[in-house]
Write a protein that holds these residues in place. Structure first.
Motif, PDB file in Angstrom:
ATOM      1  N   ARG A  80       0.838  -1.203   0.000  1.00  0.00           N
ATOM      2  CA  ARG A  80       0.000   0.000   0.000  1.00  0.00           C
ATOM      3  C   ARG A  80       0.874   1.254   0.000  1.00  0.00           C
ATOM      4  O   ARG A  80       1.718   1.440   0.862  1.00  0.00           O
ATOM      5  CB  ARG A  80      -0.928  -0.004   1.215  1.00  0.00           C
ATOM      6  CG  ARG A  80      -1.901  -1.169   1.197  1.00  0.00           C
ATOM      7  CD  ARG A  80      -2.759  -1.220   2.453  1.00  0.00           C
ATOM      8  NE  ARG A  80      -3.640  -2.393   2.409  1.00  0.00           N
ATOM      9  CZ  ARG A  80      -4.530  -2.697   3.344  1.00  0.00           C
ATOM     10  NH1 ARG A  80      -4.665  -1.898   4.401  1.00  0.00           N
ATOM     11  NH2 ARG A  80      -5.277  -3.776   3.231  1.00  0.00           N
ATOM     12  N   ASN A  81       0.640   2.108  -0.967  1.00  0.00           N
ATOM     13  CA  ASN A  81       1.450   3.312  -1.115  1.00  0.00           C
ATOM     14  C   ASN A  81       0.593   4.398  -1.750  1.00  0.00           C
ATOM     15  O   ASN A  81       0.507   4.511  -2.978  1.00  0.00           O
ATOM     16  CB  ASN A  81       2.683   3.031  -1.969  1.00  0.00           C
ATOM     17  CG  ASN A  81       3.663   4.181  -1.977  1.00  0.00           C
ATOM     18  OD1 ASN A  81       3.277   5.335  -1.795  1.00  0.00           O
ATOM     19  ND2 ASN A  81       4.930   3.880  -2.191  1.00  0.00           N
ATOM     20  N   ALA A  82      -0.058   5.186  -0.912  1.00  0.00           N
ATOM     21  CA  ALA A  82      -1.003   6.190  -1.408  1.00  0.00           C
ATOM     22  C   ALA A  82      -0.333   7.268  -2.246  1.00  0.00           C
ATOM     23  O   ALA A  82      -1.010   7.961  -3.013  1.00  0.00           O
ATOM     24  CB  ALA A  82      -1.739   6.836  -0.222  1.00  0.00           C
TER      25      ALA A  82
ATOM     26  N   LYS B  64      -4.455   3.560   3.402  1.00  0.00           N
ATOM     27  CA  LYS B  64      -3.855   3.201   2.111  1.00  0.00           C
ATOM     28  C   LYS B  64      -2.332   3.290   2.154  1.00  0.00           C
ATOM     29  O   LYS B  64      -1.684   3.302   1.113  1.00  0.00           O
ATOM     30  CB  LYS B  64      -4.415   4.115   1.014  1.00  0.00           C
ATOM     31  CG  LYS B  64      -5.936   4.064   0.911  1.00  0.00           C
ATOM     32  CD  LYS B  64      -6.487   5.123  -0.019  1.00  0.00           C
ATOM     33  CE  LYS B  64      -8.016   5.122   0.016  1.00  0.00           C
ATOM     34  NZ  LYS B  64      -8.610   6.122  -0.885  1.00  0.00           N
ATOM     35  N   GLY B  65      -1.785   3.371   3.358  1.00  0.00           N
ATOM     36  CA  GLY B  65      -0.341   3.359   3.520  1.00  0.00           C
ATOM     37  C   GLY B  65       0.313   4.712   3.674  1.00  0.00           C
ATOM     38  O   GLY B  65       1.538   4.801   3.647  1.00  0.00           O
ATOM     39  N   ALA B  66      -0.458   5.791   3.849  1.00  0.00           N
ATOM     40  CA  ALA B  66       0.117   7.137   3.932  1.00  0.00           C
ATOM     41  C   ALA B  66       0.536   7.464   5.370  1.00  0.00           C
ATOM     42  O   ALA B  66      -0.252   7.320   6.305  1.00  0.00           O
ATOM     43  CB  ALA B  66      -0.886   8.172   3.435  1.00  0.00           C
TER      44      ALA B  66
ATOM     45  N   LEU C 130     -17.617   3.709  -5.958  1.00  0.00           N
ATOM     46  CA  LEU C 130     -16.348   4.310  -5.585  1.00  0.00           C
ATOM     47  C   LEU C 130     -15.680   3.725  -4.342  1.00  0.00           C
ATOM     48  O   LEU C 130     -14.603   4.176  -3.965  1.00  0.00           O
ATOM     49  CB  LEU C 130     -16.530   5.827  -5.388  1.00  0.00           C
ATOM     50  CG  LEU C 130     -16.870   6.610  -6.657  1.00  0.00           C
ATOM     51  CD1 LEU C 130     -16.961   8.095  -6.351  1.00  0.00           C
ATOM     52  CD2 LEU C 130     -15.842   6.363  -7.741  1.00  0.00           C
ATOM     53  N   GLY C 131     -16.265   2.766  -3.673  1.00  0.00           N
ATOM     54  CA  GLY C 131     -15.679   2.282  -2.429  1.00  0.00           C
ATOM     55  C   GLY C 131     -14.490   1.367  -2.634  1.00  0.00           C
ATOM     56  O   GLY C 131     -14.274   0.813  -3.707  1.00  0.00           O
ATOM     57  N   GLY C 132     -13.681   1.229  -1.572  1.00  0.00           N
ATOM     58  CA  GLY C 132     -12.620   0.236  -1.542  1.00  0.00           C
ATOM     59  C   GLY C 132     -11.369   0.577  -2.308  1.00  0.00           C
ATOM     60  O   GLY C 132     -10.601  -0.318  -2.682  1.00  0.00           O
ATOM     61  N   SER C 133     -11.090   1.848  -2.528  1.00  0.00           N
ATOM     62  CA  SER C 133      -9.943   2.215  -3.377  1.00  0.00           C
ATOM     63  C   SER C 133      -8.630   2.133  -2.616  1.00  0.00           C
ATOM     64  O   SER C 133      -8.568   2.350  -1.404  1.00  0.00           O
ATOM     65  CB  SER C 133     -10.116   3.633  -3.930  1.00  0.00           C
ATOM     66  OG  SER C 133      -9.793   4.593  -2.945  1.00  0.00           O
ATOM     67  N   ALA C 134      -7.572   1.856  -3.360  1.00  0.00           N
ATOM     68  CA  ALA C 134      -6.201   1.892  -2.827  1.00  0.00           C
ATOM     69  C   ALA C 134      -5.508   3.184  -3.226  1.00  0.00           C
ATOM     70  O   ALA C 134      -4.305   3.326  -3.025  1.00  0.00           O
ATOM     71  CB  ALA C 134      -5.406   0.705  -3.360  1.00  0.00           C
TER      72      ALA C 134
END
Length: 376
Positions: free
Chosen positions: A104-106, A212-214, A133-137
């Motif tokens: 995960r790397n936003a 999302k990894g931020a 639109l749900g569940g985005s990486a």
């Protein structure tokens, strides 16, 4: 006895369609002659495509697209040929579930694959698209999607921007003249289940970036980058949509859908209930059973059981909610049309023990509910 079963998915356990089937099996044990209508639902997040395909008998199509890291993956989308309507779920292309925690790397994930799904829909002759639109990486405010659809996003040297939201800091020119012209004849409705604006403490980066990894520094970088993108977009389009409720959905894809696809943003459960023709099913039913993994005070913001209950309340129909767990504030749901709510567990159990038994527990609860209903 005429029963309508319209659950959402039970995360990490059952799809909405599987949940509805499990419910039906329990009812049939108690009332073999009951009329049972299955209408699996979703609220616009992950699983919405599955629910709509099941509810509408849409054709499932497959396409190799780029995932959030630019790797090839097989993504599904739905097609209703008679209505020339496409169902596109962002998570099929750019979903968080396709990445491990370490991947995960936003800063660098992209929505390019979502644009590829739109191109496939346009190639099929779509004149309408429902976008979930749900569940985005991703946290790129739809920039990757725009690039796939033909827009040019370039830096001061005239080079195309690399993928990801962080790169938008270097955006010098946004050229929409090369967007696929077929988009002008495409009506887009985007399903959102949040009302967050694009920027700031309630914005896409601050609220959803960490999952999302931020890091905190990444959040600041992303907020500045997509803010710059939004400012340039406002100059090009002549309107500013940063504060639009829902603009921050899916890492800013709500913003992109509204600005560049001229989409209408709609609560996901309302869109899906209409597409599944749920209102037309209500007049003839005696009882409605819905459910999802958790029911709590946050469910009031647009989750499936509450959307169903609010609609049923207008028709004077009783609604029972079955949930994996009842969390803080679930009692507020009783004011929204929920007649009664029950947790699934039949005794003390850990989550890892409950998940494999979800279908069994749903069937058992529905059998008990049916026996109680028949004993009135």
């Amino acid at each position: 006895m005429n029963v309508l079963l319209c659950p959402d998915s039970f995360k990490d356990a059952l799809s909405a369609e599987q949940a509805a089937s499990a419910m039906a099996s329990g009812i049939q044990r108690a009332a073999p002659t009951a009329t049972i209508n299955l209408c699996p639902l979703a609220d616009g997040g992950e699983g919405s495509l599955e629910a709509l395909i099941a509810a509408t008998n849409a054709e499932r199509r497959q396409l190799t697209v780029q995932d959030a890291l630019g790797r090839p993956r097989q993504a599904s989308w739905g097609w209703l040929s008679e209505q020339r309507t496409a169902f596109i779920e962002l998570a099929e292309a750019s979903g968080l579930q396709h990445l491990t925690t370490h991947q995960r790397n936003a800063l660098h994930t992209t929505t390019y694959g979502v644009g590829e799904l739109f191109l496939a829909a346009l190639d099929a002759g779509a004149t309408r698209a429902l976008l979930f639109l749900g569940g985005s990486a991703t946290n790129d405010a739809g920039a990757g999607m725009l690039q796939a659809l033909g827009a040019k996003l370039v830096d001061k040297n005239g080079d195309s921007l690399p993928p990801g939201g962080a790169a938008l800091q270097q955006l010098a020119t946004l050229d929409l003249s090369t967007l696929d012209p077929r988009l002008n004849n495409l009506e887009v409705e985007a399903a959102v289940d949040v009302d967050n604006p694009l920027l700031g403490p309630r914005g896409a980066s601050a609220v959803f970036g960490p999952q999302k990894g931020a890091s905190p520094d990444d959040v600041d970088t992303l907020d500045r980058a997509i803010g710059h993108f939004a400012d340039l977009s406002a100059q090009v389009l002549g309107r500013d949509e940063k504060e639009l409720a829902g603009a921050g959905a899916a890492g800013g894809m709500g913003f992109a859908a509204r600005c560049f696809l001229n989409a209408t943003l709609t609560p996901g459960i309302e869109m899906i209930m209409q597409q599944a023709k749920l209102p037309s099913l209500l007049p003839n039913v005696d009882l409605i059973i819905t459910g999802e993994g958790r029911l709590d005070g946050q469910s009031l913001s647009g989750k499936t059981p509450i959307g169903v209950a609010r609609l049923a309340k207008r028709h004077g129909k009783p609604v029972i909610v079955l949930a994996g767990s009842l969390g803080d504030g679930w009692q507020a749901c009783l004011e929204e049309g929920v007649t009664a709510s029950f947790a699934l567990a039949d005794g003390p159990m850990a989550l890892e023990d409950a998940l494999p038994r979800t279908a069994e527990l749903l069937a058992d609860r529905c059998e008990s509910i049916t026996r109680l209903w028949l004993a009135r």
